[in-house]
Design an enzyme around this catalytic site. Structure first.
Site, short mmCIF file in Angstrom:
data_model
loop_
_atom_site.label_atom_id
_atom_site.label_comp_id
_atom_site.label_asym_id
_atom_site.label_seq_id
_atom_site.Cartn_x
_atom_site.Cartn_y
_atom_site.Cartn_z
N HIS A 2 -68.79 62.30 5.32
CA HIS A 2 -68.18 61.01 4.96
C HIS A 2 -69.11 60.21 4.05
CE1 HIS A 2 -65.57 61.11 8.88
NE2 HIS A 2 -65.31 62.10 8.04
N SER A 26 -61.84 65.04 4.97
CA SER A 26 -62.28 63.64 5.06
C SER A 26 -63.44 63.32 4.12
CB SER A 26 -62.65 63.28 6.50
OG SER A 26 -63.58 64.21 7.03
#
Length: 289
Positions: free
Chosen positions: A267, A210
């Site tokens: 992230h 991610s």
């Protein structure tokens, strides 16, 4: 069925209108850049001929809506996925490595294997986990640890979502800037997002693609703003949706609902470095044009 070169045009020529027309007609295609030129590929010579004829008549697309009823004969190519794999070898390689690691680590259940790929080595003592300082691992030559957490996934949903987005974004970058660039960006985003996550949460067990995905998203987003091209034109709402998801994760709502800890540092770090590379790459592409 192999991909056929339908058009080869200067890089500065705007193909966006014609690509929009092909998308509306449902014509399978992709655009790549080679030595200062943009190349439009389609599956099959017959379809390539139709596309060339269409471009001769409508090089800027169908601005007046004249082709509302036009039917373009699409190539029925059951091997389309294999063609995409052949044109996206680095994307496929990263996903293959991810799947192999998922199998070996039993999707996060095999800690004996995970400890060799995690950012920090660790040992489990009852209900507690003891992390080895990263400096000791690096001193022992285990430099892969700063990259390999991107291959670790915890659960089938975690793996499926990340793999799907890497396939979507990775292929775009590989088609536009090449496999070497995609590999370099992937490793850079993995390194930066892992380091930021470590600084964000301290010693902890984290993993997944991610952070890399937010890097690829930021790269495509900013690059497209500076040097628009069909490959980086994401579907409407994708960037907004991903940013909203990032904010929801940062709020702590996902963890509070019992869905597990979120690597928010990865992230955020991935998105920031991705925007930076997109800024540099887009500015250079704009200058080249």
């Amino acid at each position: 069925m192999s991909a056929i070169e339908a058009l080869r045009l200067p890089a500065q020529q705007d193909l966006s209108g014609f690509v929009t027309l092909l998308q509306r007609l449902g014509v399978p295609h992709r655009v790549s850049e080679e030595r200062g030129e943009q190349v439009l590929w389609v599956p099959g010579e017959a379809l390539a001929g139709q596309v060339r004829q269409l471009y001769e008549r409508y090089p800027e697309g169908d601005a007046q809506g004249e082709l509302a009823d036009l039917q373009v004969e699409k190539a029925s190519a059951p091997t389309g996925f294999l063609v995409q794999l052949r044109h996206s070898p680095i994307t496929a390689l990263i996903l293959l490595l991810t799947l192999v690691v998922a199998a070996v680590t039993l999707l996060g259940e095999n800690f004996a294997t995970i400890r060799w790929l995690s950012f920090q080595d660790f040992s489990i003592h009852g209900d507690y986990i003891r992390f080895v300082p990263l400096s000791e691992s690096l001193a022992a030559g285990q430099y892969w640890r700063v990259i390999t957490p991107m291959l670790i996934h915890f659960g089938i949903l975690h793996l499926a979502m990340n793999a799907m987005w890497y396939w979507e974004l990775g292929r775009r970058i590989e088609a536009r800037q090449g496999g070497v660039m995609l590999l370099g960006l992937t490793l850079t985003f993995a390194l930066m997002s892992n380091v930021v996550q470590y600084g964000w949460s301290g010693p902890s067990l984290f993993g997944g693609l991610s952070g890399v995905l937010y890097g690829l998203l930021g790269h495509c987003w900013i690059f497209q703003l500076l040097a628009p091209n069909p490959a980086y034109r994401l579907p409407k709402g994708v960037v907004v949706m991903m940013l909203i998801w990032l904010l929801i994760c940062l709020s702590g709502a996902i963890t509070a609902l019992g869905f597990g800890a979120i690597a928010n540092g990865a992230h955020v770090g991935g998105l920031l470095i991705g925007c930076a590379t997109g800024l540099v790459g887009g500015a250079l592409a704009r200058l080249h044009r």
